[in-house]
Write an enzyme that holds these catalytic residues in place. Structure first.
Site, PDB file in Angstrom:
ATOM      1  CG  ASN A  21       8.713   3.906   8.481  1.00 33.18           C
ATOM      2  OD1 ASN A  21       7.501   4.063   8.669  1.00 33.18           O
ATOM      3  ND2 ASN A  21       9.176   3.013   7.642  1.00 33.18           N
ATOM      4  NE  ARG A  68       1.757   2.006   2.142  1.00 26.82           N
ATOM      5  CZ  ARG A  68       2.622   1.508   3.034  1.00 26.82           C
ATOM      6  NH1 ARG A  68       3.714   0.888   2.624  1.00 26.82           N
ATOM      7  NH2 ARG A  68       2.395   1.633   4.326  1.00 26.82           N
TER       8      ARG A  68
END
Length: 667
Positions: free
Chosen positions: A94, A227
């Site tokens: 990020n 994920r």
């Protein structure tokens, strides 16, 4: 006096809180990137820089998703000092670490401070230390178990790092702090290793380079899972910024050029038209509803996840089960995740200039046989480029072989380029596409005639093994193919569109063999003499197939022979034709007519005089749509003696009374 003092206190409080509120309301990323340079000389910037120093860990990196511009209490400062020894949650995900380094560099430019320099260089050492031997970077370093240790392109993590290294090694003053020359040498090595890793991880689909996954296994370099809802897949978003990085490299190698060309081809192939994402927000600006709706005017988008074998978009909830549509995903993931992206459009926009700069034009070895390929393996990248560089009025035929790919361009075969053959590698996968339509062109009442995807104005043109489409949708007139020349052959092609798909213009003769032609209204129209042989003519809507405008005293207009006349399942009312001009001529012979063809067969377009001047006829058709007894009285069912006139030689031939080979016999 007391009253004035109170007002002053209130004003001071209001101003301070307004200024502070303006900072807090902005995201940390926006403050770093959107603030004017002069602001970094302010006391506010200096205060925030102290926060940034506090959050940095001793290893050199920072944690992610911290709003570092927000005030820190004494208690929290004490905790942050204690955390400095910890390596937990230190990352480049990020934008973390890279963006804090940029902030310190900007403040240092105006407020020189050894602390900023030391922290910046420590962050720099962290980036170098975190790199794998294969050139990639993990999401977290020191390594965390699980997907965090994969080579990570997700959210542009590795691209951010490489951009930092690139600016440092180029000494372009992007950063106000520079490491030593000795360190810069290490930076060059690390950058080159990173680019090499990018090239090695570009995914090959059936042997063809495409794009990248968000994560790649650091040992095998294969696409990897993150994920539960982030399965191995090709990624439109991350791949776009990888390509933009490659395009910023000066003097790119052959491998980089090939990687960019291949990715460009993939972006063209995988873009989604006619789909728009609608969002509903609450009073806090949070997305509470997200759905996809059809919109022919929507700009192209790309799916976040696409299948590795065939690029089909898919969606996943936290259960890890693939779904075909976003609507099948639960609200939490549907609304809280970016499933579609527009980033590849920037690549498409910048590519032509990059290509012009870095790909030298090489004269083909054989100017009469050239190759067009989207992946850069041919003589030309675009079809139009190949046509424009072809000899004018050649003495022999020029063959332009077009490799499989999606060619998003308007193509024109100029009048001075006769005897050109555009030959696709395969009808299904060599696709020429564009999306102009009447209102988009907006040039007045004749705007239709500017909308075509491909325009053939040269005599003796051959189009073969191609799909030519207009993707504008049902927005009115939108031509896929216009032919305005003589002795033109269209062989084994798919012509796709809606209204006005094929415009057969001019006074010449045209031959369509083994083609698939689809549309809605008047999707085969014009005044040329045209022979359709063994073609499938497919209606997508209840309307009219043909709209001939045959000129008066012309022997033949449209002749359909041995064609299959089909329609979408829900289409039930289709006319074979109507007269665009009153001398229209259209004949169907030995064709199989589907049940969607209306019993009356033909329409006069509210032109009563056309019933006397037009010529609409059939001979020995079959199928549920063939109802000769119910046809309009002014149409004709031919006698055998008349039907034998409608031969290929009689309709298109130039040497009817000799054995000399006809133009269409040498295809």
């Amino acid at each position: 006096m007391k009253k004035i003092f109170i007002i002053a206190i209130i004003l001071t409080f209001f101003i301070e809180n307004t200024i502070q509120g303006q900072i807090i309301d902005k995201s940390w990323k926006k403050i770093i990137n959107n603030k004017e340079d002069a602001w970094f000389a302010s006391s506010e910037a200096k205060e925030i820089a102290e926060n940034v120093l506090l959050y940095q860990r001793n290893i050199g990196g920072w944690p992610k998703n911290i709003q570092m511009h927000q005030p820190i209490s004494k208690e929290k400062k004490a905790k942050l000092i204690q955390l400095k020894k910890s390596n937990k949650d230190v990352t480049t995900d990020n934008g973390a670490t890279c963006q804090e380094m940029l902030f310190l560099s900007k403040v240092n430019k105006f407020q020189k401070n050894e602390k900023y320099k030391k922290a910046f260089l420590k962050g720099f050492d962290y980036l170098l230390e975190a790199q794998f031997d294969n050139g990639g970077w993990p999401q977290f370093y020191p390594l965390k178990k699980g997907y965090y240790s994969h080579i990570t392109y997700n959210d542009d993590s590795m691209v951010h790092i490489l951009n930092v290294l690139k600016n440092i090694k180029e000494k372009n003053n992007y950063f106000s702090i520079q490491p030593s020359d000795e360190v810069i040498k290490k930076v060059e090595i690390a950058f080159n290793k990173g680019i090499d890793c990018i090239l090695k991880t570009q995914y090959k689909q059936n042997g063809v380079l495409t794009a990248w996954c968000a994560q790649h296994n650091r040992k095998t370099l294969e696409p990897a899972k993150a994920r539960a809802y982030e399965l191995p897949s090709l990624s439109g978003a991350e791949s776009a910024n990888i390509v933009l990085l490659l395009m910023r490299i000066e003097n790119p190698s052959k491998e980089i050029i090939k990687a960019v060309n291949s990715a460009m081809y993939w972006f063209e192939k995988t873009k989604i038209n006619g789909l728009r994402e609608d969002r509903l927000y609450n009073n806090k600006g949070q997305v509470i509803s997200k759905k996809m709706v059809s919109d022919t005017n929507a700009p192209p988008i790309w799916a976040r996840f696409m299948e590795l074998d065939d690029n089909t978009p898919f969606f996943c909830d936290r259960d890890g089960i693939k779904k075909a549509t976003l609507a099948e995903i639960g609200e939490e993931r549907r609304n809280g995740y970016a499933w579609y992206k527009t980033a590849p459009q920037e690549v498409l926009d910048k590519y032509p200039l990059w290509r012009k700069k870095h790909i030298k034009k090489i004269k083909p070895k054989d100017s009469f046989n050239v190759v067009v390929a989207k992946d850069g393996s041919g003589d030309y990248y675009s079809i139009q480029e190949a046509i424009n560089n072809s000899k004018s009025f050649p003495y022999e035929r020029i063959t332009i072989f077009i490799k499989n790919g999606v060619y998003n361009e308007k193509v024109k075969v100029h009048k001075w380029n006769p005897h050109i053959s555009l030959i696709g590698e395969s009808k299904e996968n060599t696709i020429i596409t564009y999306n102009d339509y009447f209102d988009k062109i907006n040039l007045g009442r004749n705007s239709t005639f500017y909308t075509q995807t491909l325009l053939a104005e040269a005599d003796n043109t051959i189009l073969k093994n191609l799909t030519i489409e207009n993707t504008a949708g049902e927005v009115g007139q939108a031509i896929a193919l216009t032919v305005n020349s003589n002795q033109v052959a269209i062989i084994n092609c798919k012509l796709l569109g809606n209204q006005d798909t094929l415009y057969t213009s001019g006074n010449g003769k045209q031959y369509y063999k083994d083609c698939y032609i689809e549309g809605t209204t008047d999707f085969i129209f014009g005044n040329a003499t045209v022979f359709f042989s063994n073609c499938q003519i497919h209606s997508k809507k209840g309307s009219y197939i043909t709209a001939a405008s045959t000129k008066e005293n012309t022997a033949f207009g449209y002749v359909f022979k041995n064609c299959n006349i089909t329609a979408d399942e829900n289409v039930t009312k289709v006319y074979l034709g109507r007269p665009w001009r009153i001398h229209a001529k259209t004949v169907f012979l030995y064709c199989k007519l589907g049940k969607h063809i209306l019993p009356e067969g033909w329409h006069n377009w509210s032109k009563k005089e056309a019933e006397k001047t037009s010529f609409y006829a059939e001979y020995k058709n079959t199928g549920n749509g063939f109802n000769p007894d119910k046809r309009v009285k002014w149409s004709h069912q031919l006698e055998a003696s008349t039907a034998k006139q409608f031969t290929l030689k009689n309709v298109l031939g130039e040497h009817k009374n000799s054995s000399k080979k006809e133009w269409y016999e040498i295809l």
